[in-house]
Design a protein around this motif. Structure first.
Motif, PDB file in Angstrom:
ATOM      1  N   MET A  57      10.740 -15.121 -32.974  1.00  0.00           N
ATOM      2  CA  MET A  57      10.594 -15.681 -34.311  1.00  0.00           C
ATOM      3  C   MET A  57      10.095 -14.655 -35.331  1.00  0.00           C
ATOM      4  O   MET A  57      10.109 -14.913 -36.531  1.00  0.00           O
ATOM      5  CB  MET A  57       9.660 -16.891 -34.278  1.00  0.00           C
ATOM      6  N   CYS A  79      17.456 -19.870 -32.566  1.00  0.00           N
ATOM      7  CA  CYS A  79      16.288 -20.045 -33.441  1.00  0.00           C
ATOM      8  C   CYS A  79      15.873 -21.517 -33.518  1.00  0.00           C
ATOM      9  O   CYS A  79      14.682 -21.834 -33.568  1.00  0.00           O
ATOM     10  CB  CYS A  79      16.591 -19.511 -34.839  1.00  0.00           C
ATOM     11  N   GLU A  80      16.844 -22.392 -33.529  1.00  0.00           N
ATOM     12  CA  GLU A  80      16.564 -23.830 -33.563  1.00  0.00           C
ATOM     13  C   GLU A  80      15.826 -24.254 -32.291  1.00  0.00           C
ATOM     14  O   GLU A  80      14.873 -25.036 -32.345  1.00  0.00           O
ATOM     15  CB  GLU A  80      17.873 -24.605 -33.696  1.00  0.00           C
ATOM     16  N   GLU A  83      12.180 -22.910 -32.362  1.00  0.00           N
ATOM     17  CA  GLU A  83      11.286 -23.660 -33.245  1.00  0.00           C
ATOM     18  C   GLU A  83      10.719 -24.909 -32.574  1.00  0.00           C
ATOM     19  O   GLU A  83       9.686 -25.424 -32.980  1.00  0.00           O
ATOM     20  CB  GLU A  83      12.028 -24.039 -34.529  1.00  0.00           C
ATOM     21  N   LYS A  84      11.415 -25.382 -31.526  1.00  0.00           N
ATOM     22  CA  LYS A  84      10.909 -26.541 -30.790  1.00  0.00           C
ATOM     23  C   LYS A  84       9.760 -26.154 -29.854  1.00  0.00           C
ATOM     24  O   LYS A  84       8.986 -27.010 -29.427  1.00  0.00           O
ATOM     25  CB  LYS A  84      12.037 -27.181 -29.971  1.00  0.00           C
ATOM     26  N   ASN A  87       5.290 -23.307 -33.236  1.00  0.00           N
ATOM     27  CA  ASN A  87       5.154 -23.745 -34.623  1.00  0.00           C
ATOM     28  C   ASN A  87       5.304 -22.551 -35.539  1.00  0.00           C
ATOM     29  O   ASN A  87       4.432 -21.680 -35.580  1.00  0.00           O
ATOM     30  CB  ASN A  87       3.793 -24.410 -34.835  1.00  0.00           C
ATOM     31  N   CYS A  88       6.422 -22.480 -36.240  1.00  0.00           N
ATOM     32  CA  CYS A  88       6.677 -21.343 -37.116  1.00  0.00           C
ATOM     33  C   CYS A  88       6.628 -21.737 -38.592  1.00  0.00           C
ATOM     34  O   CYS A  88       7.063 -20.990 -39.464  1.00  0.00           O
ATOM     35  CB  CYS A  88       8.045 -20.730 -36.802  1.00  0.00           C
TER      36      CYS A  88
END
Length: 311
Positions: A57, A79-80, A83-84, A87-88
């Motif tokens: 990330m 990237c999706e 993100e799970k 926490n970005c």
């Protein structure tokens, strides 16, 4: 005063305490497979030097699509999934405060210097020490090579050391008396060490015509160091030289400034200015830091490394 007395039996380096806790602070990249990412694509990320989701990330979309075999569509999907796992998004002040609790402060060997630094050299940060020849920069580096391996209970980092020697100043024989001072097995300490940032850039890029390219390369390297510090909660200590400052003014007897310009200045979290004192005494001044007052501390160089000045 810090008192490290070797016991009858030397302190043995053991597996890091709380390793599980440290691993919980970042997610390994292979966890993306459980999120539906192809194992082959994860392998491509690992081959590119990306081993954690946190590190992923920190990459730009452009750098990720430059990896052979990763299209824009694949990068978006990766990237999706990432993100799970982490926490970005935006962080509240309390969340940042909680993250700061993971900071480890590594002793310098001098209580006076530790107090100046708020407890020692911090992880999650880059600490830069600049000064003239024999001002104590390298001696502090050698001391940190040992104190970093001390247990957390002894104000150490309970870790290992990567010493990037750009000027041929690392001396393994110097480590031995420092390790003995801390009551550690010198052989084990040296096994945990892998052998001034600016020197290479000043040699490879000379003249004003190459200044812009030099600063760009330097910025890229410092960005990587910052990411490593934040991704793995490590401390980065780097030494720097001083150069003549033509704009120092006529009222300054010996105007000097740290090399590297604004690029290095902005990348460093804490900047320390070291200078010679009387005999083996050295003076450290907080030149710039977000959470430390501008103050000075006096320490000395001993056979056992950096230590407090004895009365």
């Amino acid at each position: 005063m810090l008192d490290f007395k070797p016991e009858d039996q030397q302190l043995q380096l053991i597996e890091a305490e709380g390793v599980d806790d440290e691993e919980d602070s970042f997610e390994l990249i292979d966890k993306l497979i459980a999120q539906g990412i192809n194992a082959g694509d994860v392998k491509k990320l690992q081959d590119a030097g990306i081993h954690t989701v946190n590190g992923l990330m920190m990459q730009t979309k452009k750098s990720l699509t430059s990896i052979k075999g990763l299209s824009e569509a694949k990068v978006d999907k990766i990237c999706e999934a990432a993100e799970k796992l982490v926490n970005c998004g935006y962080l509240t002040g309390n969340e940042i405060l909680l993250k700061r609790r993971s900071v480890v402060r590594i002793t310098t060997g001098s209580q006076a210097l530790d107090e100046l630094l708020g407890g020692g050299i911090e992880t999650l940060a880059i600490t830069e020490a600049f000064g003239e020849f024999r001002s104590g920069k390298t001696q502090l580096a050698h001391t940190l090579c040992v104190s970093t391996q001390l247990p957390l209970s002894m104000h150490g980092g309970n870790g290992k050391v990567a010493y990037i020697d750009t000027e041929g100043t690392f001396r393994p024989d110097r480590i031995i008396p420092i390790a003995e001072r801390f009551g550690m097995d010198a052989t084990a300490v040296l096994d945990n060490i892998v052998d001034s940032v600016i020197a290479l850039f000043r040699v490879d890029f000379t003249g004003r015509g190459e200044l812009a390219e030099r600063q760009q390369k330097l910025a890229q390297m410092l960005s990587r160091l910052t990411k490593i510090a934040e991704e793995f909660n490590v401390a980065v200590y780097m030494t720097n030289q001083v150069i003549a400052d033509p704009g120092g003014g006529v009222f300054i007897s010996d105007p000097k400034k740290p090399a590297g310009g604004h690029v290095l200045a902005h990348a460093s979290t804490v900047r320390l200015m070291l200078r010679k004192g009387k005999g083996e005494q050295r003076v450290c001044k907080v030149f710039d830091a977000p959470n430390l007052p501008e103050a000075e501390a006096v320490f000395q160089i001993t056979p056992g490394g950096v230590a407090d000045v004895k009365d």
